[in-house]
Scaffold this active site. Sequence first.
Site, PDB file in Angstrom:
ATOM      1  N   HIS A  55      -4.302   2.924  -7.189  1.00 57.57           N
ATOM      2  CA  HIS A  55      -5.468   2.518  -6.403  1.00 57.57           C
ATOM      3  C   HIS A  55      -6.699   2.309  -7.290  1.00 57.57           C
ATOM      4  O   HIS A  55      -7.547   1.469  -6.972  1.00 57.57           O
ATOM      5  CB  HIS A  55      -5.757   3.546  -5.308  1.00 57.57           C
ATOM      6  CG  HIS A  55      -5.028   3.258  -4.033  1.00 57.57           C
ATOM      7  ND1 HIS A  55      -3.689   3.561  -3.861  1.00 57.57           N
ATOM      8  CD2 HIS A  55      -5.427   2.660  -2.875  1.00 57.57           C
ATOM      9  CE1 HIS A  55      -3.313   3.172  -2.643  1.00 57.57           C
ATOM     10  NE2 HIS A  55      -4.345   2.619  -2.034  1.00 57.57           N
ATOM     11  N   HIS A  91      -6.275  -1.078  -8.655  1.00 59.20           N
ATOM     12  CA  HIS A  91      -6.643  -2.009  -7.570  1.00 59.20           C
ATOM     13  C   HIS A  91      -8.148  -2.200  -7.532  1.00 59.20           C
ATOM     14  O   HIS A  91      -8.657  -3.330  -7.439  1.00 59.20           O
ATOM     15  CB  HIS A  91      -6.157  -1.471  -6.215  1.00 59.20           C
ATOM     16  CG  HIS A  91      -6.890  -2.069  -5.048  1.00 59.20           C
ATOM     17  ND1 HIS A  91      -8.125  -1.610  -4.613  1.00 59.20           N
ATOM     18  CD2 HIS A  91      -6.597  -3.114  -4.236  1.00 59.20           C
ATOM     19  CE1 HIS A  91      -8.549  -2.333  -3.606  1.00 59.20           C
ATOM     20  NE2 HIS A  91      -7.637  -3.249  -3.338  1.00 59.20           N
ATOM     21  N   ASP A 151       0.840  -1.201   0.000  1.00 59.16           N
ATOM     22  CA  ASP A 151       0.000   0.000   0.000  1.00 59.16           C
ATOM     23  C   ASP A 151       0.876   1.251   0.000  1.00 59.16           C
ATOM     24  O   ASP A 151       0.639   2.205  -0.754  1.00 59.16           O
ATOM     25  CB  ASP A 151      -0.907  -0.029   1.230  1.00 59.16           C
ATOM     26  CG  ASP A 151      -2.140   0.849   1.085  1.00 59.16           C
ATOM     27  OD1 ASP A 151      -2.483   1.233  -0.053  1.00 59.16           O
ATOM     28  OD2 ASP A 151      -2.772   1.137   2.111  1.00 59.16           O
ATOM     29  N   HIS A 175      -5.457  -5.850   0.330  1.00 65.63           N
ATOM     30  CA  HIS A 175      -5.480  -4.563  -0.368  1.00 65.63           C
ATOM     31  C   HIS A 175      -4.093  -4.172  -0.877  1.00 65.63           C
ATOM     32  O   HIS A 175      -3.897  -3.877  -2.059  1.00 65.63           O
ATOM     33  CB  HIS A 175      -6.018  -3.493   0.596  1.00 65.63           C
ATOM     34  CG  HIS A 175      -5.923  -2.095   0.079  1.00 65.63           C
ATOM     35  ND1 HIS A 175      -6.853  -1.535  -0.778  1.00 65.63           N
ATOM     36  CD2 HIS A 175      -4.997  -1.118   0.317  1.00 65.63           C
ATOM     37  CE1 HIS A 175      -6.512  -0.288  -1.051  1.00 65.63           C
ATOM     38  NE2 HIS A 175      -5.392  -0.006  -0.402  1.00 65.63           N
TER      39      HIS A 175
END
Length: 378
Positions: free
Chosen positions: A264, A267, A169, A281
């Site tokens: 992101h 993602h 992350d 995540h």
Amino acid sequence: MRKAFISPSKYVQGENELLNLGYFVASFGKSALLIAHPDDAARVKSKLDATSEKFGVTFVESGFMGECSRQEVARLEQIAADNNCDCIVGLGGGKAIDAAKCVAKGESLIICPTIAATDAPTSHSAVLYTPEGAFDDYAYFKQSPSVVLVDTTVIANAPTRFLVSGMGDALSTYFEARATSRSYSRVNAGLPSGVREGLTAPAFGTNAAMALATLCYEMLLRDGVKAKAACDANVVTQALENIVETNILLSGLGFESGGLAAAHAIHDGLTALEGTHHYFHGEKVAFGTIAQLVLENAPTEELNQVMDFCLAVGLPVCLADIGVESMTAEELQEVAEKACIPEESIHAMPFPVTVEEVAAAVQAADRIGSAYKASKGL
């Protein structure tokens, strides 16, 4: 130009720091609603009992049900009201932390992460889900948590995969902040919509946020491998301390005040694939970062540096690493379309991005990552 920066009022990190939790609760009053999964509460029960006795405070246990849903938030709010709780403590992983944010609504909130898997603990936002676990909505509050208290002894004794996921992350933080800065896109430190409560313009990132995002990347490269080794041994070292700070504080401030971009968004697109559902995540964000670098045609040296880091700590570099052994043209299209919906952060890239370009970047990133992994004999 309007700029904005947001952060917790206080960030405290160290070994056995939960023993000081009662001190911070006492700064608000005598009691706190403890929002934590029963398993997480049990892991640190001795520390909670010790700090409760030392500082004369009471923790009202809520029996968190596991999903940060509107129904669960309402139940927790009622418990807090019935017990006249002076503050809210969110302890555990992301969903317990988000539930605590929703109950506190920006007031008298202490966050105690027990894993360093994401950069959510410092932020003023939360994700709401349905009781069944499907995405519902985002929630934003007027300020970040009052206190973020991080016990590195607890984190060192959690599974290493959580720490590595947090590095995934954090890996995107610099590259997304860089893209957002180049495109003069708004950041979440301002009001989420850009135009609310009488404000007529969005807020952009500060130099401070960019500096923190840059340091975030530098710390990962310097101490990531050493921190993983420490966590494997369940010990706290300076490298582990540095990476916990990187995953939680540097990445948290970096993403919220520096901005999100393609990593992101990609993602989010990848969550359309069933195979990815068993991955964290940060693991999916790591591949999204590689795809963003491909999308912007970053220098080969930079791309290789990112992949070297991922391979060194055990982060994904190709789709097979996140459970996608094969993908149909229709599935790829769905991923790309989901990544490009109007409200997604991919539009913070410093150039227009199309669905076709995202699909191409995902395919190319997968091939590049697979070939690079094979070249290393992995």
